[in-house]
Write an enzyme that holds these catalytic residues in place. Structure first.
Site, mmCIF file in Angstrom:
data_model
loop_
_atom_site.group_PDB
_atom_site.id
_atom_site.type_symbol
_atom_site.label_atom_id
_atom_site.label_comp_id
_atom_site.label_asym_id
_atom_site.label_seq_id
_atom_site.Cartn_x
_atom_site.Cartn_y
_atom_site.Cartn_z
ATOM 1 N N LYS A 92 46.286 -47.747 -13.562
ATOM 2 C CA LYS A 92 45.125 -48.622 -13.739
ATOM 3 C C LYS A 92 44.605 -48.683 -15.172
ATOM 4 O O LYS A 92 44.027 -49.678 -15.572
ATOM 5 C CB LYS A 92 43.997 -48.214 -12.788
ATOM 6 C CG LYS A 92 44.327 -48.557 -11.334
ATOM 7 C CD LYS A 92 43.085 -48.681 -10.485
ATOM 8 C CE LYS A 92 43.410 -49.108 -9.067
ATOM 9 N NZ LYS A 92 44.041 -48.017 -8.295
ATOM 10 N N GLU A 114 34.103 -52.534 -9.236
ATOM 11 C CA GLU A 114 34.152 -51.821 -7.971
ATOM 12 C C GLU A 114 35.265 -50.779 -8.063
ATOM 13 O O GLU A 114 36.114 -50.849 -8.943
ATOM 14 C CB GLU A 114 34.463 -52.789 -6.833
ATOM 15 C CG GLU A 114 35.950 -53.149 -6.669
ATOM 16 C CD GLU A 114 36.544 -53.945 -7.825
ATOM 17 O OE1 GLU A 114 35.775 -54.647 -8.526
ATOM 18 O OE2 GLU A 114 37.766 -53.861 -8.043
ATOM 19 N N SER A 380 52.891 -44.885 -8.844
ATOM 20 C CA SER A 380 51.711 -45.474 -9.487
ATOM 21 C C SER A 380 50.667 -44.455 -9.924
ATOM 22 O O SER A 380 49.912 -44.707 -10.860
ATOM 23 C CB SER A 380 51.077 -46.508 -8.561
ATOM 24 O OG SER A 380 50.792 -45.949 -7.283
HETATM 25 C C1 LIG Z 1 44.527 -48.305 -6.979
HETATM 26 C C2 LIG Z 1 45.820 -47.701 -6.780
HETATM 27 C C3 LIG Z 1 46.840 -48.408 -6.123
HETATM 28 C C4 LIG Z 1 46.635 -49.749 -5.497
HETATM 29 O O1 LIG Z 1 46.316 -50.783 -6.366
HETATM 30 P P1 LIG Z 1 47.326 -51.914 -6.740
HETATM 31 O O2 LIG Z 1 46.500 -52.912 -7.439
HETATM 32 O O3 LIG Z 1 47.928 -52.440 -5.468
HETATM 33 O O4 LIG Z 1 48.357 -51.320 -7.609
HETATM 34 C C5 LIG Z 1 48.072 -47.806 -6.036
HETATM 35 N N1 LIG Z 1 48.296 -46.570 -6.536
HETATM 36 C C6 LIG Z 1 47.345 -45.877 -7.158
HETATM 37 C C7 LIG Z 1 47.656 -44.524 -7.671
HETATM 38 C C8 LIG Z 1 46.077 -46.418 -7.306
HETATM 39 O O5 LIG Z 1 45.134 -45.710 -7.917
#
Ligand SMILES: *Cc1c(COP(=O)(O)O)cnc(C)c1O
Length: 401
Positions: A92, A114, A380
């Site tokens: 993010k 948010e 992610s």
């Molecule tokens: C917020 C988050 C997501 C989901 O958000 P996307 O916009 O779908 O990528 C996925 N993995 C992690 C670690 C997150 O913090």
């Protein structure tokens, strides 16, 4: 290069999805952000500063890692793009630093957003601290209780955390609350959406800031293997980490692309957040996309063990890619996620975020189906934020005292 020139079109449409359906005063502000983004983001100064931030502050490029033990267990060759090693522990920050840099060029004083799992809030609070901007984060009470460490992090970073006490008190209500706050002061503040959702230009802007993930991963994977990946996999909440990775492979017709949604406890309405698997096109938060709706046409209650995935809408670009058949949207359950959470920790020494564990779970399934192929997974985020919740609720089942 046709794809990115025409998606979105000049009105922010991805095929029949996306666009901007908001009150005129908010639209005027969005138009200003759009114009500024188009001119500022192409400027030499902006690009140079963003590159420098990514390298020196975020620690990019993040590595691609060959998960040998996992691959030996399931077959296939599983590679992880290590966004968990990005500063603040998830992908993010890639778009938050971009959004905050844009805010700085626009002379804004305050960032409003948010947050679900708290990762977007932490990333934005980090960006605000970096640029010396005020920061206000709206978060559902349910998520505040579940993601306590991230709430503390945001406060330490100097952000104001606003608890959202209405509705299901999770991500959807947090979006409503943050939108409301922004509408009260659109001149000195800027709303920084946490995913590839919301009205134009956010789905495009957030995707563009996340493209660094795919661009790096494609080159790194090629350097390691001399090939392109046969499959790429990412979890989909709003869809930003997925768009970041997928964007580098959409125009590569050989590559199979998989977006993994949470099927939660079951595929009964209220038990999951598998928006594209179970939903239908509709309107939410000022844009068109696949939606999970109740019988009255209102956004349905959604659930996932991973707070960052429980949103009843999804990015308009994903909605289009689904209809085009370019991306396969599949599901992983809470149980699949937990199994992968512990397995990746124990086999590879990497504790994944519960969100990311959905992608790992599906990748393992894919590896058994395609034992001779390579699979590149977007890891992610890291799981530190989830460990208390997991141990308290599932520790015994997984052999912890
Ligand atoms: C917020 C988050 C997501 C989901 O958000 P996307 O916009 O779908 O990528 C996925 N993995 C992690 C670690 C997150 O913090």
């Amino acid at each position: 290069m046709g794809y990115f020139k025409s998606n979105p079109d000049s009105k922010g449409n991805f095929g029949e999805y996306g666009g901007s359906f908001i009150p005129p005063d908010l639209q005027a502000e969005m138009d200003k952000i759009t114009d500024a983004y188009f001119s500022i983001s192409k400027s030499h100064d902006f690009i140079t500063e963003l590159r420098s931030i990514r390298k020196h502050f975020q620690g990019r490029p993040t590595p691609v890692y060959y998960a040998r033990t996992l691959s030996e267990k399931y077959g296939g060759r599983i590679y992880l793009k290590r966004e968990d090693l990005n500063h603040t522990g998830a992908h993010k920050l890639n778009h938050c630093m971009g959004e905050a840099l844009l805010a700085k060029y626009l002379g804004k004083k305050k960032l409003i957003a948010e947050t679900g799992a708290g990762q977007h809030g932490v990333a934005l609070a980090t960006a605000a601290a970096y640029f010396g901007l005020d920061c206000e984060i709206h978060m559902g009470e349910v998520d505040i209780a579940k993601e306590h460490p991230n709430v503390v992090r945001m406060k330490i970073l100097g952000a104001k955390v606003i608890p959202v006490t209405f509705g299901l008190r999770t991500l959807k209500e947090a979006v409503d609350s943050a939108f409301g706050a922004y509408l009260q002061d659109p001149v000195t503040s800027i709303y920084c959406i946490g995913s590839v959702v919301g009205p134009h230009p956010f789905p495009m802007m957030v995707r563009d800031f996340q493209r660094v993930v795919g661009i790096e991963a494609k080159e790194q994977f090629h350097d390691m293997t001399g090939e392109q990946p046969d499959n790429v996999v990412a979890c989909v909440g709003g869809g930003s980490n997925a768009m970041g990775l997928f964007s580098a492979f959409i125009e590569d017709g050989e590559c199979e692309i998989y977006g993994v949604e949470p099927s939660g406890r079951s595929l009964n309405l209220g038990d999951h957040a598998a928006t594209m698997t179970m939903g239908k096109p509709g309107m939410i938060h000022g844009f068109k996309c696949y939606n999970l709706q109740d019988e009255k046409g209102e956004p349905a209650p959604v659930y996932s063990i991973a707070s960052g995935l429980d949103y009843p809408g999804v990015g308009p670009e994903h909605s289009m890619l689904k209809d085009l058949g370019r991306v396969n949207y599949v599901v992983a359950s809470d149980r699949d996620c937990l199994d992968s959470f512990f397995e990746l920790s124990r086999l590879e020494g990497i504790i994944p975020a519960l969100e990311s564990a959905h992608a790992v779970a599906y990748a393992c399934k894919l590896a058994t189906m395609k034992p001779r192929q390579s699979i590149l997974v977007n890891l992610s985020g890291r799981g530190d934020k989830d460990i208390d919740f997991v141990v308290d609720n599932y520790g015994k089942e997984y052999g912890l005292e």
